[in-house]
Motif scaffolding. Structure first.
Motif, PDB file in Angstrom:
ATOM      1  N   VAL A  99       0.845  -1.188   0.000  1.00 39.52           N
ATOM      2  CA  VAL A  99       0.000   0.000   0.000  1.00 39.52           C
ATOM      3  C   VAL A  99       0.885   1.245   0.000  1.00 39.52           C
ATOM      4  N   SER A 100       0.248   2.419  -0.118  1.00 41.25           N
ATOM      5  CA  SER A 100       0.974   3.685  -0.080  1.00 41.25           C
ATOM      6  C   SER A 100       1.437   3.981   1.347  1.00 41.25           C
ATOM      7  N   LEU A 103      -1.541   5.175   3.605  1.00 37.87           N
ATOM      8  CA  LEU A 103      -2.386   4.065   4.024  1.00 37.87           C
ATOM      9  C   LEU A 103      -1.620   3.130   4.948  1.00 37.87           C
ATOM     10  N   HIS A 151      -5.494   0.875  -4.593  1.00 41.87           N
ATOM     11  CA  HIS A 151      -4.780   1.267  -3.384  1.00 41.87           C
ATOM     12  C   HIS A 151      -3.976   0.114  -2.782  1.00 41.87           C
ATOM     13  N   LEU A 200      -9.711   2.182   4.531  1.00 42.14           N
ATOM     14  CA  LEU A 200     -10.039   2.812   3.255  1.00 42.14           C
ATOM     15  C   LEU A 200     -11.410   3.480   3.307  1.00 42.14           C
TER      16      LEU A 200
END
Length: 223
Positions: A99-100, A103, A151, A200
């Motif tokens: 994930v980023s 996140l 994502h 999310l």
């Protein structure tokens, strides 16, 4: 095969190459298969294979899936003369949910308050490009809500991740949660995915399809 690329490979002090070898062997001792990565040469990677067009981080062995090993002696030989990156194949000892950074931080902050307690805490890799990689038990696909969500990326069979302390052009790969901190234990993938979905949705991301409660995949028992 390294005759025309050797001078361009990043020159690491012998102690740094020893450190790479020592850590790669430690992963192998704990049952995580290891494969050597291409060597960093200025801003690109070179593997020594004639005609290889890949300039990003990639395995040094052409048949890396078959060549990956948990044999400490075999793993040690790969770092005796070259500062290879340390790559860990996924889909074997573990899968990875990538994930980023935003996140990833949110997800890691949510873990301590999870109803499952420490059972959802596992090793987490952070790359200098801002990707967070959560190691989980292998074999479980993404929940339908995440299957087409950009994502999150699941790394399973046929993939790999760079492991600390591999060097990338932007910096060094590191642990946000080291394996020792998690006692080398891996969380159930669906437990972490459930937390990821909640995070999310809290951020306002719309996830589809919606599932009925009876259709939700449950954590596996007996692990």
């Amino acid at each position: 095969m390294w005759g025309n690329v050797g001078p361009r490979v990043a020159q690491l002090a012998p102690i740094e190459r020893v450190r790479l070898r020592r850590i790669a062997v430690r992963y192998a001792v704990h049952g995580w298969e290891v494969t050597p990565g291409a060597c960093l040469a200025r801003s690109r990677f070179v593997c020594g294979r004639a005609g290889c067009p890949t300039v990003g981080c990639h395995p040094a062995l052409e048949n890396w899936e078959r060549g990956a090993s948990t044999d400490p002696a075999r793993v040690a030989t790969w770092w005796r003369s070259r500062p290879h990156g340390v790559l860990l194949p996924t889909g074997r000892a573990f899968d990875v949910l990538e994930v980023s950074a935003h996140l990833g931080r949110r997800l890691l902050d949510a873990v301590p308050g999870h109803p499952a307690g420490p059972g959802v805490r596992g090793p987490v890799v952070v790359t200098p490009t801002g990707r967070w990689m959560f190691l989980v038990r292998p074999g479980d696909p993404l929940r339908p809500e995440l299957e087409h969500c950009f994502h999150v990326v699941r790394h399973g069979t046929g993939s790999w991740i760079p492991a600390p302390p591999t060097r990338l052009p932007e910096g060094t790969v590191r642990w946000a949660v080291a394996p020792e901190q998690a006692r080398w234990r891996l969380p159930d993938s669906y437990l972490l995915q459930n937390t990821l979905i909640e995070t999310l949705r809290a951020d306002g991301v719309t996830l589809t399809p919606e599932l009925l409660p009876g259709q939700l995949p449950l954590p596996r028992r007996g692990h």
